[in-house]
Scaffold this motif. Sequence first.
Motif, PDB file in Angstrom:
ATOM      1  N   LYS A 178     -22.982 -12.300  10.715  1.00 22.91           N
ATOM      2  CA  LYS A 178     -23.605 -13.382   9.964  1.00 22.91           C
ATOM      3  C   LYS A 178     -23.060 -13.339   8.544  1.00 22.91           C
ATOM      4  O   LYS A 178     -22.980 -12.279   7.923  1.00 22.91           O
ATOM      5  N   LYS A 179     -22.658 -14.506   8.052  1.00 22.32           N
ATOM      6  CA  LYS A 179     -22.087 -14.573   6.709  1.00 22.32           C
ATOM      7  C   LYS A 179     -23.147 -14.254   5.650  1.00 22.32           C
ATOM      8  O   LYS A 179     -24.262 -14.770   5.678  1.00 22.32           O
ATOM      9  N   ALA A 180     -22.790 -13.383   4.722  1.00 20.94           N
ATOM     10  CA  ALA A 180     -23.632 -13.087   3.560  1.00 20.94           C
ATOM     11  C   ALA A 180     -22.724 -13.155   2.337  1.00 20.94           C
ATOM     12  O   ALA A 180     -22.114 -12.156   1.938  1.00 20.94           O
ATOM     13  N   MET A 198     -23.552  -7.537  10.341  1.00 22.50           N
ATOM     14  CA  MET A 198     -23.835  -7.489  11.773  1.00 22.50           C
ATOM     15  C   MET A 198     -25.346  -7.466  11.985  1.00 22.50           C
ATOM     16  O   MET A 198     -26.048  -6.571  11.511  1.00 22.50           O
ATOM     17  N   ILE A 199     -25.834  -8.486  12.683  1.00 18.03           N
ATOM     18  CA  ILE A 199     -27.270  -8.618  12.956  1.00 18.03           C
ATOM     19  C   ILE A 199     -27.507  -8.285  14.422  1.00 18.03           C
ATOM     20  O   ILE A 199     -26.923  -8.909  15.315  1.00 18.03           O
TER      21      ILE A 199
END
Length: 399
Positions: free
Chosen positions: A375-377, A383-384
């Motif tokens: 997931k982009k942060a 990684m979720i």
Amino acid sequence: MKKQIFIIGCGPGAPEEITGHGAKLLEICHGVYAFDRIGDLYKDFKEGIIKCSYQDIEEKIRSSKAQKMAVLVSGDVGFFSMAKRLDEKFRIDFDVFFTCGISSLQYLCSKIKLSYEDVRAVSLHGREGNLPGSIAYNRYTFVLTGGANNASKILKDLKQNGLSGIKVTAGELLSMPGERILCGTVEELSEISFDSLTVLLFENENCVNRDMPLFDKELSRNETPMTKQEVRWVAVNMMKIEARDVLFDIGAGSGSVAIEMARKAHEGLVFAIEKKDNAFELLCKNKSDLGALNVIPVFGEALEEIRKLPVPDKVFIGGSGGNLDKLVKSLYRANEDVKILITAITLETLTEALEAFKEINFETDIVCLNCSKSKKAGSYNMMIANNPIYIIYGEKNDK
């Protein structure tokens, strides 16, 4: 020297459609045999044709004194033909030769100027088959009809199963007096009566590539839980689905697993059973949007509905409504060779599944799948983790 039998494909019907080579062979054969329809059509083409049934032909040929004999069969000897069975009957004691003819597929495609190298051919003449799958995953599907599976019945059944808009060409009495070739939709042609000697050619412009996996982003969503794509891909492959399987998806939800399985069972059927209104509506939408014509949505309680459906080869249980043990035992009573796969998030469901399989002496295979997705942060990728999923596969223990 062994006697010779020439099995000659004589085309869709009219004697003028027999090949020149086939006609020359008839001239040198002193015993010529044909089954009812072909015998009638060729009676003026060759004198002395002996009409007989398939059950009688072996006795007649073995008792004949002729050195060279011929058997006339309809169509082409290599296309859903009786020639193969005749060869098996005689090849030990006779020299058997095949002579090709013009198939009804070739004849019809030439009439409508269609190249047929990409056509999927299916015979429902005296056979059972699940036609929606062939239509779903092929641009063109050619169907030999016959017996109880006549053209009129097939078209009405397809209309009832939601395939009304599919294009179809019907070829009736091909090459014979009264030949009729009609084009339209399944709905339009389902209102017409056809002779028993009719073939059908379906065109599905929106056919689906069955070799592609189904991605989550392709599915419509609501609050209904959905089996995620990574879990689907592992679970569906663990089920060892074959092309003609009849499958159940119990607790089908959004239909994601049913649609994934349907691509594997591309000549079979998937009955997707769901009891919740909003989930069932979503299931029907995804089936329609993704062209899964061989998925049959079934609304209701699984324990009740499975009694009304065909016996399954394999079953996916994603939601049991608290009836897991009863479902497993009911499926086993219907078919001791059934393969069942259950997905579970909780340890309690895992335990219940193992106990249910143990009671019917199933051999089990268990996978715990832990999956994380990026997931982009900002400029980073995090990684979720998804919840771990237990996949429990069971089948009859033959040891």
